[in-house]
Design an enzyme around this catalytic site. Structure first.
Site, PDB file in Angstrom:
ATOM      1  CG  HIS A   1       7.706 -17.533 -18.861  1.00  0.00           C
ATOM      2  ND1 HIS A   1       7.436 -18.745 -19.454  1.00  0.00           N
ATOM      3  CD2 HIS A   1       6.672 -17.302 -18.005  1.00  0.00           C
ATOM      4  CE1 HIS A   1       6.308 -19.232 -18.967  1.00  0.00           C
ATOM      5  NE2 HIS A   1       5.815 -18.377 -18.090  1.00  0.00           N
TER       6      HIS A   1
ATOM      7  CG  HIS B   1       1.794 -16.637 -20.240  1.00  0.00           C
ATOM      8  ND1 HIS B   1       2.126 -17.845 -20.809  1.00  0.00           N
ATOM      9  CD2 HIS B   1       2.117 -16.739 -18.930  1.00  0.00           C
ATOM     10  CE1 HIS B   1       2.619 -18.649 -19.875  1.00  0.00           C
ATOM     11  NE2 HIS B   1       2.642 -17.999 -18.727  1.00  0.00           N
TER      12      HIS B   1
ATOM     13  CG  ASP C   1       4.594 -15.131 -16.019  1.00  0.00           C
ATOM     14  OD1 ASP C   1       3.732 -15.563 -16.812  1.00  0.00           O
ATOM     15  OD2 ASP C   1       4.796 -15.652 -14.913  1.00  0.00           O
TER      16      ASP C   1
ATOM     17  CG  HIS D   1       7.365 -19.263 -12.212  1.00  0.00           C
ATOM     18  ND1 HIS D   1       7.464 -17.902 -12.378  1.00  0.00           N
ATOM     19  CD2 HIS D   1       6.342 -19.669 -13.014  1.00  0.00           C
ATOM     20  CE1 HIS D   1       6.544 -17.493 -13.230  1.00  0.00           C
ATOM     21  NE2 HIS D   1       5.855 -18.540 -13.638  1.00  0.00           N
TER      22      HIS D   1
ATOM     23  CD  GLN E   1      -1.385 -14.727 -18.549  1.00  0.00           C
ATOM     24  OE1 GLN E   1      -0.626 -14.228 -17.725  1.00  0.00           O
ATOM     25  NE2 GLN E   1      -1.569 -16.031 -18.644  1.00  0.00           N
TER      26      GLN E   1
ATOM     27  NE  ARG F   1      -1.352 -26.187 -12.520  1.00  0.00           N
ATOM     28  CZ  ARG F   1      -0.430 -25.241 -12.496  1.00  0.00           C
ATOM     29  NH1 ARG F   1       0.729 -25.461 -11.891  1.00  0.00           N
ATOM     30  NH2 ARG F   1      -0.655 -24.069 -13.083  1.00  0.00           N
TER      31      ARG F   1
ATOM     32  CE1 TYR G   1      -2.861 -20.452 -20.869  1.00  0.00           C
ATOM     33  CE2 TYR G   1      -0.507 -20.075 -20.627  1.00  0.00           C
ATOM     34  CZ  TYR G   1      -1.810 -19.808 -20.249  1.00  0.00           C
ATOM     35  OH  TYR G   1      -2.062 -18.887 -19.257  1.00  0.00           O
TER      36      TYR G   1
ATOM     37  CG  HIS H   1       4.454 -22.652 -16.063  1.00  0.00           C
ATOM     38  ND1 HIS H   1       3.283 -22.705 -16.783  1.00  0.00           N
ATOM     39  CD2 HIS H   1       4.959 -21.422 -16.307  1.00  0.00           C
ATOM     40  CE1 HIS H   1       3.083 -21.578 -17.426  1.00  0.00           C
ATOM     41  NE2 HIS H   1       4.092 -20.773 -17.159  1.00  0.00           N
TER      42      HIS H   1
ATOM     43  CG  HIS I   1       0.868 -25.447 -18.561  1.00  0.00           C
ATOM     44  ND1 HIS I   1       0.592 -25.600 -17.214  1.00  0.00           N
ATOM     45  CD2 HIS I   1       0.576 -24.158 -18.858  1.00  0.00           C
ATOM     46  CE1 HIS I   1       0.170 -24.456 -16.716  1.00  0.00           C
ATOM     47  NE2 HIS I   1       0.141 -23.559 -17.688  1.00  0.00           N
TER      48      HIS I   1
ATOM     49  NE  ARG J   1      -5.896 -22.478 -12.585  1.00  0.00           N
ATOM     50  CZ  ARG J   1      -5.771 -23.801 -12.461  1.00  0.00           C
ATOM     51  NH1 ARG J   1      -4.742 -24.435 -13.019  1.00  0.00           N
ATOM     52  NH2 ARG J   1      -6.654 -24.487 -11.778  1.00  0.00           N
TER      53      ARG J   1
END
Length: 451
Positions: free
Chosen positions: A55, A57, A319, A268, A60, A209, A120, A231, A206, A81
């Site tokens: 995992h 990103h 991550d 997670h 980041q 939510r 994403y 996630h 994703h 975030r």
């Protein structure tokens, strides 16, 4: 044909001695135990299978150290975030490629040989799709190609800002797709990935939510036999919001409403009841644990005991890439359990078992399952392995059965000597052969982004 000889190799069935390995076209063509070295063999003392990073990103990585100043009302995942949303507004595809290349170089230097890129950041800064909808996915592939790391690309479907299909926010405009747009994006990514050896393209809804129930069902079908990552239950607020929406907790709802199986990775899964942990283990899904990022964001500690007691499978990922270090992910995974339970050697699970050995093997097997590739050093698998510097003080005078304890809890990445990916030596003396070029371009990119 490349030939190598190792004094010791960690194979799927355990440690093997005097191993001669032949490689052909990047894959392992033969493994001979109890062999004698030959003059042309490349020799190493100890080899381990490379760890899968399930995992990441990558973009980041550019934020590392930029969010460590306390805000006026306290900080959380949600305030972090908001800062991330503002940071990504400036990135071009070339910026993404430069940042990903450095993250992937660091992964290889730290012992990761394949990455699951949960990607994403799809659209232009104004939210408009690029002419090629997979433009930024191609940037990720460029970073993977330059570094040489194996890539399982996980294009992310992101449609909503909260449970119950709440409209997305302005800060999410670079992420948002409808199903038709996502299908075009994924097909373009599959086409682009054909130029990468052994690349895999999965699907990543994703989170609950960000994806409506009918969309989640369709995405699971689109994935076919490829990996599905999501996630789940990372934050307490996510749990309470999910209960308010559905009357169920996130993992509970997902297992009741989606065809979760051993090709899924639940990233997670931090906040689960014991019943959820048992049900998740029974599904065969991999728990995607990212201890460094989970600590950095204040997420919480994964409930490992009930999950592992029920036969659950896990792997580790970097991550947010705030620090890229495979051995530190494993060390912090164990230390988090020790702190929570006030016990030692928690994840060894059995009397007399090496904790380091158990952590490493579990992360190899679970990570490979999550990324859709064969596990470990076996016939036909990609020749992805790490060799160790036995002169490191923390590895001195250790039996081979205790080397992984010395590596994970003592030496860390300092003891990594070489890293091979598809039969090519990418790292020597702990340093990637492209580090200088990649790091120079990264610094130029950061200068622009932070101006």
């Amino acid at each position: 044909m490349t030939s190598l000889f190792f004094d010791h190799v960690l194979l799927p069935e355990g440690w093997a001695r005097d191993v001669r390995m032949l490689l052909h076209d990047g894959a392992i063509a033969s493994i001979e135990q109890g062999a004698a070295p030959q003059a042309k063999d490349i020799r190493h003392a100890v080899a381990l299978p490379g760890l899968p990073n399930l995992h990441s990103h990558a973009f980041q990585r550019a934020m590392a150290g930029l969010t460590e100043v306390r805000g006026p009302a306290g900080d959380s995942f949600w305030t972090w975030r908001d800062l991330m949303y503002r940071f990504v507004d400036r990135m071009t595809p070339d910026d993404i490629a430069a940042i990903a290349a450095l993250a992937y170089v660091e992964m290889l230097e730290g012992g990761f040989t394949r990455v699951g890129e949960f990607h994403y950041l799809h659209h232009a800064p104004d939210g408009a799709p690029y002419a090629n909808p997979a433009e930024t996915s191609l940037a990720i592939m460029a970073g993977a190609a330059e570094s040489g790391i194996g890539l399982t690309l996980l294009p992310v479907f992101y449609a909503w800002s909260g449970f119950g299909a709440q409209p997305p926010s302005t800060g999410q405009r670079r992420f948002i797709n409808d199903l038709d747009g996502f299908a075009r994006l994924r097909e373009a990514a599959i086409t682009g990935a054909r130029d990468l050896p052994d690349a895999v393209v999965g699907v990543a809804p994703h989170s609950l939510r960000a994806v409506a129930p009918d969309e989640l069902a369709l995405l699971a079908r689109i994935a076919g036999h490829n990996p599905v990552h999501i996630h789940i239950a990372e934050q307490q607020k996510e749990v309470t919001d999910c209960i308010a929406w559905s009357g169920q907790r996130p993992v509970e709802w997902l297992l009741d409403h989606a065809p979760v199986s051993n090709r899924w990775c639940l990233v997670h899964a931090t906040h689960m009841t014991e019943d959820e942990a048992l049900a998740m283990a029974a599904s065969g899904a991999v728990a995607g644990l990212c201890p460094i990022t989970e600590a950095n964001l204040g997420d919480g500690i994964f409930p490992a005991k009930p999950f592992l007691d029920a036969g659950g499978v896990y792997g580790v990922g970097s991550d947010s890439n705030v620090r890229v270090d495979a051995t530190e992910e494993l060390r912090l995974l164990e230390y988090g359990q020790r702190l929570g339970l006030q016990q030692r050697n928690v994840l060894a699970r059995e009397a007399g078992m090496s904790t380091g050995d158990r952590l490493y093997r579990a992360a190899v097997a679970g990570g490979a399952q999550a990324l859709g590739v064969p596990s470990g050093l076996r016939l036909g698998a990609s020749a992805d392995f790490v060799t160790l510097d036995l002169d490191h003080p923390s590895l001195a005078h250790r039996s081979v059965e205790r080397l992984l304890d010395g590596l994970i809890f003592g030496a860390g990445r300092e003891a990594i000597d070489t890293v091979w990916r598809r039969g090519v030596q990418m790292v020597s003396g702990g340093r990637h052969r492209a580090r200088e070029v990649v790091a120079t371009r990264y610094r130029r990119t950061l200068e622009k982004l932070t101006a």
